[in-house]
Design an enzyme around this catalytic site. Structure first.
Site, PDB file in Angstrom:
ATOM      1  N   TYR A   1       0.846  -1.202   0.000  1.00  0.00           N
ATOM      2  CA  TYR A   1       0.000   0.000   0.000  1.00  0.00           C
ATOM      3  C   TYR A   1       0.883   1.255   0.000  1.00  0.00           C
ATOM      4  O   TYR A   1       0.630   2.220  -0.718  1.00  0.00           O
ATOM      5  CB  TYR A   1      -0.931  -0.004   1.223  1.00  0.00           C
ATOM      6  CG  TYR A   1      -1.661   1.306   1.417  1.00  0.00           C
ATOM      7  CD1 TYR A   1      -2.594   1.747   0.486  1.00  0.00           C
ATOM      8  CD2 TYR A   1      -1.389   2.117   2.515  1.00  0.00           C
ATOM      9  CE1 TYR A   1      -3.243   2.967   0.646  1.00  0.00           C
ATOM     10  CE2 TYR A   1      -2.038   3.338   2.679  1.00  0.00           C
ATOM     11  CZ  TYR A   1      -2.956   3.757   1.742  1.00  0.00           C
ATOM     12  OH  TYR A   1      -3.585   4.967   1.888  1.00  0.00           O
TER      13      TYR A   1
ATOM     14  N   HIS B   1       0.359  13.106  -6.268  1.00  0.00           N
ATOM     15  CA  HIS B   1       0.033  12.123  -5.234  1.00  0.00           C
ATOM     16  C   HIS B   1       1.050  10.973  -5.244  1.00  0.00           C
ATOM     17  O   HIS B   1       0.714   9.817  -4.991  1.00  0.00           O
ATOM     18  CB  HIS B   1      -1.381  11.569  -5.485  1.00  0.00           C
ATOM     19  CG  HIS B   1      -2.188  11.359  -4.238  1.00  0.00           C
ATOM     20  ND1 HIS B   1      -3.086  12.275  -3.777  1.00  0.00           N
ATOM     21  CD2 HIS B   1      -2.235  10.337  -3.348  1.00  0.00           C
ATOM     22  CE1 HIS B   1      -3.673  11.813  -2.678  1.00  0.00           C
ATOM     23  NE2 HIS B   1      -3.149  10.636  -2.385  1.00  0.00           N
TER      24      HIS B   1
ATOM     25  N   GLY C   1       6.358  11.906   1.029  1.00  0.00           N
ATOM     26  CA  GLY C   1       5.425  11.013   1.702  1.00  0.00           C
ATOM     27  C   GLY C   1       6.104   9.705   2.065  1.00  0.00           C
ATOM     28  O   GLY C   1       6.380   9.410   3.224  1.00  0.00           O
TER      29      GLY C   1
HETATM   30  C1  LIG Z   1       0.537   5.503   1.258  1.00  0.00           C
HETATM   31  C2  LIG Z   1       0.194   6.894   0.865  1.00  0.00           C
HETATM   32  C3  LIG Z   1      -0.971   7.464   1.333  1.00  0.00           C
HETATM   33  C4  LIG Z   1      -1.279   8.802   0.997  1.00  0.00           C
HETATM   34  N1  LIG Z   1      -2.400   9.400   1.527  1.00  0.00           N
HETATM   35  C5  LIG Z   1      -2.626  10.711   1.295  1.00  0.00           C
HETATM   36  C6  LIG Z   1      -3.687  11.393   1.970  1.00  0.00           C
HETATM   37  O1  LIG Z   1      -4.416  10.823   2.773  1.00  0.00           O
HETATM   38  N2  LIG Z   1      -3.864  12.701   1.683  1.00  0.00           N
HETATM   39  C7  LIG Z   1      -3.052  13.389   0.803  1.00  0.00           C
HETATM   40  O2  LIG Z   1      -3.229  14.590   0.594  1.00  0.00           O
HETATM   41  N3  LIG Z   1      -2.053  12.757   0.173  1.00  0.00           N
HETATM   42  C8  LIG Z   1      -1.799  11.454   0.418  1.00  0.00           C
HETATM   43  N4  LIG Z   1      -0.740  10.846  -0.178  1.00  0.00           N
HETATM   44  C9  LIG Z   1       0.137  11.615  -1.094  1.00  0.00           C
HETATM   45  C10 LIG Z   1       1.255  12.297  -0.313  1.00  0.00           C
HETATM   46  O3  LIG Z   1       0.758  13.367   0.456  1.00  0.00           O
HETATM   47  C11 LIG Z   1       2.313  12.870  -1.274  1.00  0.00           C
HETATM   48  O4  LIG Z   1       1.689  13.676  -2.235  1.00  0.00           O
HETATM   49  C12 LIG Z   1       3.119  11.781  -1.965  1.00  0.00           C
HETATM   50  O5  LIG Z   1       3.443  10.732  -1.074  1.00  0.00           O
HETATM   51  C13 LIG Z   1       4.411  12.373  -2.513  1.00  0.00           C
HETATM   52  O6  LIG Z   1       5.137  11.431  -3.205  1.00  0.00           O
HETATM   53  P1  LIG Z   1       6.341  10.566  -2.574  1.00  0.00           P
HETATM   54  O7  LIG Z   1       5.713   9.486  -1.774  1.00  0.00           O
HETATM   55  O8  LIG Z   1       7.027  10.069  -3.800  1.00  0.00           O
HETATM   56  O9  LIG Z   1       7.177  11.491  -1.731  1.00  0.00           O
HETATM   57  C14 LIG Z   1      -0.401   9.520   0.139  1.00  0.00           C
HETATM   58  C15 LIG Z   1       0.762   8.922  -0.321  1.00  0.00           C
HETATM   59  C16 LIG Z   1       1.073   7.626   0.041  1.00  0.00           C
HETATM   60  C17 LIG Z   1       2.372   7.035  -0.447  1.00  0.00           C
END
Ligand SMILES: Cc1cc2nc3c(=O)[nH]c(=O)nc-3n(C[C@H](O)[C@H](O)[C@H](O)COP(=O)(O)O)c2cc1C
Length: 382
Positions: A30, A281, A335
């Protein structure tokens, strides 16, 4: 340059490998996966790394400093912890671990609406410094109530998410039957049995729950009812009409997250947002989309004097942060990197990951002969 991290794990990729060994498969997949065929997940990092920087070796060097001002607040480094949902499912108590580490390092931690700690608890840990990310609630009363709670918790910045108009298509999660709390199928039980640290910590901290949403959720929902509740509660498809009341109500800084186009940037400016996070995202929504560095370059060129432009998606290292800022972003978010850190090292994971990224970024500034992160664009090779 002194390393301020556990030297056994000198890269995010070491943390990722260790996290994979410690997390149940459904939880790691996930976290780690993109959507569809993971094309944009890989493109994010690959295209960011095409950005190259020019050093100046013979200049007078007067030291380098990572401190960065954003929305009138001085942070110790130009990066923050992006909102991530279901964190406690991936590693027990992880939102609190990361919020505490962010507070100690004086960088922003952004709490997701759908994660496993409440706004109030995270505000307490961060003494009111945490940001809050809002999934757009379908009902006005719920929207207003959550915004009021974020205000009462003294969040300085409200982040409104625009890039989840529909659920991302993620084959691994479909295969794993991902659910909150995790479905204890025979397959999942076998996965959990092989991960004793995760299982023991889950026993210690209890089943993860949507703590911020708990007051609005009927008690004792089974999994099917929970899915229905989520579908009915949120309507991620935003438009100007839905944003206006949020801007009217929220007196603090307002940021739009998930921007990938000039059109949406223009709308953000028109609607009175203070900032945008150019983001896809982390490649989890639109596999046929662009890497974030591409729209960042275009958006910065046209709008950098009208709105604060930040970026996330694909950033894994100090050099990646430097590349992003050299391309014009005022701040960066990550993230997965922080969640890999917690998955690998538990309680020490947040502190380690922030220390590692700070050390890497400091080295880049010293190597380039760059005094402060706001000077990085001067080192961009165009
Ligand atoms: C497992 C997971 C869950 C995420 N859930 C959310 C969320 O609930 N709300 C949100 O704004 N972004 C969410 N994101 C996106 C992150 O805020 C962010 O944009 C993203 O992880 C950036 O990319 P990176 O993982 O390559 O750093 C999620 C990302 C991941 C990996």
């Amino acid at each position: 340059m002194k390393p301020s991290f556990n030297t056994k794990y000198p890269s995010i990729y070491d943390l990722k490998a260790k996290a994979k060994k410690r997390m149940p498969k459904f939880a790691f997949e996930y976290l780690d996966g993109g959507c569809n065929e993971d094309v944009n997940l890989h493109r994010n990092t690959a295209e960011l790394r095409e950005v190259q920087l020019l050093p100046n070796y013979l200049r007078n060097y007067e030291g380098s400093n990572l401190k960065t001002e954003l929305f009138g607040i001085e942070y110790d480094a130009p990066f923050g912890i992006a909102p991530v949902g279901l964190q406690g499912l991936m590693w027990p108590n992880s939102p609190e671990i990361l919020a505490k580490a962010a507070f100690n390092h004086n960088i922003p931690f952004c709490l997701s609406t759908v994660t496993t700690s409440s706004i109030e608890r995270i505000s307490e840990i961060t003494e009111g410094k945490a940001w809050f990310q809002l999934y757009h609630p379908a009902k006005t009363e719920l929207r207003d109530d959550i915004i009021k709670r974020a205000e009462a918790a003294e969040c300085p910045v409200l982040v409104v998410l625009c890039d989840v108009p529909t659920f991302g298509f993620r084959p691994r999660d479909i295969r794993n039957g991902l659910a909150m709390p995790p479905k204890m199928t025979l397959k999942n039980i076998i996965q959990v049995l092989g991960k004793p640290a995760w299982a023991l910590n889950t026993l210690k901290y209890g089943q993860p729950n949507f703590e911020t949403l708990k007051p609005y959720m009927p008690k004792g929902l089974d999994l099917k009812q929970l899915g229905k509740f989520m579908d009915e509660t949120f309507s991620g498809r935003l438009n100007e009409e839905r944003i206006k009341p949020i801007r009217d109500m929220w007196k603090g800084k307002l940021v739009l997250k998930g921007v990938a186009s000039m059109e949406d940037t223009e709308a953000a400016i028109r609607l009175g947002f203070d900032g945008i996070i150019v983001s896809n995202h982390g490649g989890r929504q639109l596999d046929a989309g662009e890497s974030t560095i591409k729209p960042l370059e275009r958006i910065v060129e046209k709008y950098s004097d009208q709105i604060t432009i930040m970026m996330d998606s694909g950033i894994r290292t100090g050099p990646d942060i430097a590349r992003t800022m050299a391309s014009g972003a005022k701040f960066t978010f990550m993230g997965r990197s922080f969640m890999y850190g917690v998955g690998a090292l538990g309680k020490q994971g947040g502190d380690h990951t922030i220390g590692l990224l700070k050390t890497e970024l400091q080295q880049i500034l010293e190597q380039l002969c760059c005094k402060q992160v706001s000077d990085l664009p001067k080192h961009l090779i165009k």
